[in-house]
Write a protein that holds these residues in place. Structure first.
Motif, PDB file in Angstrom:
ATOM      1  N   ARG A 383      36.459  28.566 143.268  1.00 29.52           N
ATOM      2  CA  ARG A 383      37.468  27.944 143.477  1.00 29.52           C
ATOM      3  C   ARG A 383      38.245  27.762 142.245  1.00 29.52           C
ATOM      4  O   ARG A 383      38.087  27.934 141.394  1.00 29.52           O
ATOM      5  CB  ARG A 383      37.267  26.169 143.944  1.00 29.52           C
ATOM      6  CG  ARG A 383      36.087  26.387 145.216  1.00 29.52           C
ATOM      7  CD  ARG A 383      35.126  25.077 145.223  1.00 29.52           C
ATOM      8  NE  ARG A 383      34.464  25.067 146.099  1.00 29.52           N
ATOM      9  CZ  ARG A 383      33.148  25.774 145.963  1.00 29.52           C
ATOM     10  NH1 ARG A 383      32.768  26.253 144.726  1.00 29.52           N
ATOM     11  NH2 ARG A 383      32.357  25.762 146.933  1.00 29.52           N
ATOM     12  N   GLU A 419      40.373  32.659 145.780  1.00 24.97           N
ATOM     13  CA  GLU A 419      41.318  32.698 147.088  1.00 24.97           C
ATOM     14  C   GLU A 419      42.477  33.417 147.297  1.00 24.97           C
ATOM     15  O   GLU A 419      42.766  34.266 146.417  1.00 24.97           O
ATOM     16  CB  GLU A 419      41.952  31.022 147.100  1.00 24.97           C
ATOM     17  CG  GLU A 419      40.733  29.934 146.845  1.00 24.97           C
ATOM     18  CD  GLU A 419      40.762  29.279 145.526  1.00 24.97           C
ATOM     19  OE1 GLU A 419      40.319  28.322 145.182  1.00 24.97           O
ATOM     20  OE2 GLU A 419      41.232  30.161 144.669  1.00 24.97           O
ATOM     21  N   ASP A 420      43.096  33.733 148.417  1.00 23.99           N
ATOM     22  CA  ASP A 420      44.358  34.416 148.434  1.00 23.99           C
ATOM     23  C   ASP A 420      45.576  33.756 147.372  1.00 23.99           C
ATOM     24  O   ASP A 420      45.689  32.796 147.326  1.00 23.99           O
ATOM     25  CB  ASP A 420      44.807  34.160 149.788  1.00 23.99           C
ATOM     26  CG  ASP A 420      43.990  34.980 150.846  1.00 23.99           C
ATOM     27  OD1 ASP A 420      43.694  35.972 150.608  1.00 23.99           O
ATOM     28  OD2 ASP A 420      43.845  34.126 151.845  1.00 23.99           O
ATOM     29  N   ASP A 423      48.327  31.651 148.247  1.00 25.92           N
ATOM     30  CA  ASP A 423      48.073  30.108 148.519  1.00 25.92           C
ATOM     31  C   ASP A 423      47.819  29.387 147.079  1.00 25.92           C
ATOM     32  O   ASP A 423      48.410  28.354 147.118  1.00 25.92           O
ATOM     33  CB  ASP A 423      46.654  29.970 149.356  1.00 25.92           C
ATOM     34  CG  ASP A 423      46.731  30.326 150.524  1.00 25.92           C
ATOM     35  OD1 ASP A 423      47.944  30.336 151.276  1.00 25.92           O
ATOM     36  OD2 ASP A 423      45.743  31.036 151.315  1.00 25.92           O
TER      37      ASP A 423
END
Length: 435
Positions: A383, A419-420, A423
């Motif tokens: 994350r 993550e992408d 985003d």
């Protein structure tokens, strides 16, 4: 030393199907102690005449696989796992230092390490001399014939600065001192400091090695190259007879021991386990070893994505009108860009800082205004994570120390996840818009 590729080692090094059950995945050996074959077997183990399992504070089969795997990934000869990154540092110093002894450390370090060295170590009368990784004269002034060890981070936390490893190693070795490198921020996928002169590697395995923010752990890797015998008077724990092991001289016995592939020097690893870990006791739990092992299997995949995302985010931030500066060594304008290309050819990591034109208040507001990012005191997670270092991880330092470490008032530290990237950038954009 294995000739297998990094990704293969990340999955297979140190492991084999369980001989009893056939389990392909390394089992969690959740036990405190192990049964001896007989009294003679027990005596040989306790006398360090035979390797084997006695008690999980010392050794454990699950933890042993983790140790062998990290040693292989770093190019070392042996490793010792501990309960946390700080405990790993503690054991290294415990083995090498004596009351009144000096060591040298870079000013550009994680705030907890600066506090540990400057304050906690005073209780042992271990005395630090600081140097700047961009000032060769300060390094030479901090290191002398009495220096027991030299300590730096491959990539400094939080500022993302890159240490000239070979240059520091040269000064350390010229003064008979081992070079200890915290390789947490880079991981062995991005940097292998032993190849550039480091003698000992420490990791907070909590970070990129485990990679999922679910377990604490530390690892120490013995590079096996430092000649403790040539510097015997400086390191009595390794080179003098130990009364509590019936006069055993660790370096004499383990300085050139054949474990099946030719003689290797595992003196430090033995001292760390048989003396420091045994008596101080920060053992890694087998369950956490299992979690970190599982994380390491995807380390190459994760690190590649971490770096790819971080490069895109750093480039985007560099052009934002509310951002004063970005400190990521993969950016061509960064002062350590060329150094990063030498030591970190796959990328300069995913943890870096950027500064807000609005100063301290703006930085704190952005850190607290992110939504996809988690505001917490960790790095190296899948994350994306954020923190305002000046008010948290480096809060205990003086203003001068904060600036030297890279925790400037206007700085926000990011640990870019997998993550992408669109985003991640969108979250930063909304937080910056609110300043």
């Amino acid at each position: 030393m294995s000739t297998q590729g990094f990704s293969t080692l990340a999955i297979h090094a140190g492991a084999a199907p369980d001989p009893v059950t056939g389990s392909r995945v390394t089992p969690i050996h959740q036990t405190a102690s192990f049964v001896f074959n007989d009294a003679d077997h027990a005596a040989r183990l306790f006398a360090l005449q035979e390797f084997g399992n006695i008690y999980t504070r010392l050794t454990n089969p699950t933890t042993g696989v983790l140790e062998n795997r990290v040693a292989a990934l770093e190019g070392g000869v042996a490793a010792v796992a501990t309960a946390s990154g700080h405990s790993a540092q503690h054991l290294v110093f415990h083995c090498l230092m004596e009351p009144g002894a000096e060591f040298a450390a870079a000013r550009q370090l994680y705030g907890g390490s600066i506090n540990q060295f400057a304050h906690s170590w005073k209780k042992y009368d271990w005395r630090v001399k600081w140097f700047d990784i961009d000032d060769p004269d300060s390094l030479k002034a901090a290191v002398n014939a009495n220096t027991k060890l030299v300590f730096a981070e491959s990539i400094a936390n939080p500022g993302g600065l890159v240490t000239d490893l070979a240059a520091v190693a040269e000064v350390a070795h010229a003064n008979g001192a081992p070079f200890v490198v915290d390789n947490t921020m880079a991981s062995p996928f991005l940097c292998r400091p032993i190849e550039h002169g480091a003698d000992i590697i420490v990791h907070s395995a909590t970070k990129f090695l485990g990679g999922h923010g679910n377990s604490l752990g530390g690892v120490i890797v013995d590079g096996g190259r430092f000649d403790w015998g040539a510097n015997a008077a400086k390191f009595p724990t390794l080179t003098e007879p130990l009364s509590f092991y019936n006069g055993l001289d660790i370096h004499d016995v383990f300085g050139a021991i054949d474990l099946g592939g030719g003689p290797v020097n595992i003196s430090l690893a033995i001292a760390l386990r048989a003396f420091a870990l045994r008596d101080i006791g920060p053992a890694l739990s087998p369950f956490n070893a299992f979690l970190i092992l599982t994380g390491i299997e995807t380390l190459p995949l994760r690190m590649a994505r971490h770096v790819e995302n971080a490069q895109a985010v750093a480039k985007w931030l560099e052009s934002h009108p509310k951002v004063a500066w970005v400190s990521h060594a993969d950016l061509p304008g960064h002062r350590h860009h060329d150094r990063a290309r030498r030591y970190l050819p796959k990328g300069a990591g995913s943890v870096f800082t950027f500064g807000l034109k609005g100063g301290y208040e703006a930085a704190a507001k952005v850190a607290g205004g992110l939504k996809l990012f988690s505001l917490l005191a960790n790095i190296g997670d899948t994350r994306s994570l954020v923190i305002h270092s000046a008010s948290t991880t480096h809060r205990q330092l003086s203003d001068e120390q904060k600036i030297a470490a890279g925790a400037l008032p206007e700085a926000v530290r990011l640990s870019i996840g997998i993550e992408d990237v669109a985003d991640i950038i969108a979250d930063l954009e909304q937080a910056l818009a609110a300043v």
